[in-house]
Design an enzyme around this catalytic site. Structure first.
Site, PDB file in Angstrom:
ATOM      1  N   CYS A 134      61.320  10.866  34.073  1.00  0.00           N
ATOM      2  CA  CYS A 134      62.766  11.136  34.855  1.00  0.00           C
ATOM      3  C   CYS A 134      63.510  10.048  34.503  1.00  0.00           C
ATOM      4  O   CYS A 134      64.622  11.222  33.194  1.00  0.00           O
ATOM      5  CB  CYS A 134      61.974   9.827  36.137  1.00  0.00           C
ATOM      6  SG  CYS A 134      62.992   9.220  37.411  1.00  0.00           S
ATOM      7  N   ASP A 160      61.101  20.126  42.067  1.00  0.00           N
ATOM      8  CA  ASP A 160      61.516  19.049  42.383  1.00  0.00           C
ATOM      9  C   ASP A 160      62.503  18.785  43.028  1.00  0.00           C
ATOM     10  O   ASP A 160      63.756  19.618  42.788  1.00  0.00           O
ATOM     11  CB  ASP A 160      61.849  18.336  40.769  1.00  0.00           C
ATOM     12  CG  ASP A 160      62.216  17.132  40.367  1.00  0.00           C
ATOM     13  OD1 ASP A 160      63.126  16.259  41.162  1.00  0.00           O
ATOM     14  OD2 ASP A 160      62.074  17.368  39.991  1.00  0.00           O
ATOM     15  N   HIS A 178      58.327  16.245  41.289  1.00  0.00           N
ATOM     16  CA  HIS A 178      59.137  15.097  40.556  1.00  0.00           C
ATOM     17  C   HIS A 178      57.609  14.024  40.345  1.00  0.00           C
ATOM     18  O   HIS A 178      56.571  14.264  40.836  1.00  0.00           O
ATOM     19  CB  HIS A 178      60.188  15.125  40.842  1.00  0.00           C
ATOM     20  CG  HIS A 178      60.592  13.626  39.846  1.00  0.00           C
ATOM     21  ND1 HIS A 178      62.050  14.337  39.252  1.00  0.00           N
ATOM     22  CD2 HIS A 178      61.076  12.052  39.608  1.00  0.00           C
ATOM     23  CE1 HIS A 178      62.676  13.761  38.477  1.00  0.00           C
ATOM     24  NE2 HIS A 178      61.745  12.107  38.918  1.00  0.00           N
TER      25      HIS A 178
END
Length: 292
Positions: A171, A228, A260
């Site tokens: 991330c 995502d 995600h």
């Protein structure tokens, strides 16, 4: 939550300089970050420390020292070294476990707390607060310098092999992997898990991975989710095209139905098949490019 993260990043305040030798965090947080809700305890992977040396260490940096989590085989020296770059939640239990998983594969894995000067996100109750109070104040220049210092510490300790250095991140940390691969010519390889590829530039984050596709010093494997909500597929395809145009060796894999944070086994976003496939690909990538 991740879409919220992407939108919030667009309105972050300019970089706020850190006070020299003032560190908010001198020790790592324990457990999982408070903002992670709910914790999917039934699927969370826990890796033991049998056969490992694992725990907190201090990394000397330009203006003091930052805490980090280190895991490595209990016996041996000059291990291939992988820096593990945190999610927006800091170096909490999931990131520590990733270090132990890598150590079980023979690596010295180190996760420096890259928010140490700006704040302790582990006790903040929501993502918006983390972004506004901490992430908005963390400059890329500081992060890259701290990762440099982490590799230098590993080598100086005689446990890390300066000729076999890799990096992986998730991330927030996935974006950093791309940046670091364009920063350090000694790096062998990187693996970026669902890292943001582009956004508006500011003093804190002057350039993004898409800006650096032709400047990568080391090949990066990008692992992304087709579902995502925070990283549009068109930006992933633009990055893939930019890498190809530059004649680079980096690659991008997209898991069509994965959201995600699909490796984050402690969260509802976890997807077993892409997570396991991505992990295998990461280990193979490091081996292929001389980290292992």
């Amino acid at each position: 939550m991740e879409k919220e993260f992407e939108e919030e990043l667009k309105s972050l305040s300019p970089v706020v300089p850190f006070t020299r030798r003032h560190f908010v965090m001198t020790m790592l947080a324990s457990g999982f970050a408070l903002a992670v809700k709910p914790i999917a305890a039934q699927t969370a992977i826990t890796t033991d420390t049998a056969g490992l040396t694992a725990g907190e260490v201090k990394i000397p940096v330009a203006d003091g020292a930052i805490p980090a989590y280190r895991a490595m085989p209990a016996k041996g020296t000059r291990f291939p070294t992988v820096v593990v770059v945190q999610e927006i939640f800091g170096v909490h239990e999931h990131i520590k476990d990733v270090c132990r998983r890598l150590a079980k594969q023979g690596y010295l894995a180190v996760a420096p707390e890259l928010y140490a000067r700006q704040g302790d996100v582990s006790k903040m109750p929501d993502v918006k607060e983390i972004l506004a109070k901490v992430v908005s104040k963390v400059p890329d220049k500081q992060v890259l310098s701290d990762i440099d210092a982490t590799f230098a510490w590993a080598t100086k300790s005689d446990k890390g092999d300066a000729g076999r250095q890799g990096i992986t991140g998730f991330c927030w940390g996935g974006r950093i992997v791309w940046l670091y691969a364009a920063h350090n010519p000694k790096l062998k390889a990187g693996v970026a898990w669902y890292g943001r590829l582009t956004s508006e530039a500011n003093e804190r984050t002057p350039r993004h991975p898409l800006d650096l596709a032709g400047e990568l010093e080391a090949p990066v494997l990008g692992l992304y989710g087709g579902a995502d909500a925070g990283i549009p597929l068109d930006t992933v395809e633009r990055m893939r095209a930019a890498i190809k145009a530059a004649g680079g060796k980096s690659e991008i894999v997209v898991y069509a139905d994965a959201p995600h944070a699909f490796l984050a086994d402690y969260r509802p976003s976890y997807r077993k098949e892409p997570a396991e496939d991505g992990w295998r690909r990461m280990l193979a990538w490091f081996k292929q490019h001389g980290v292992a």
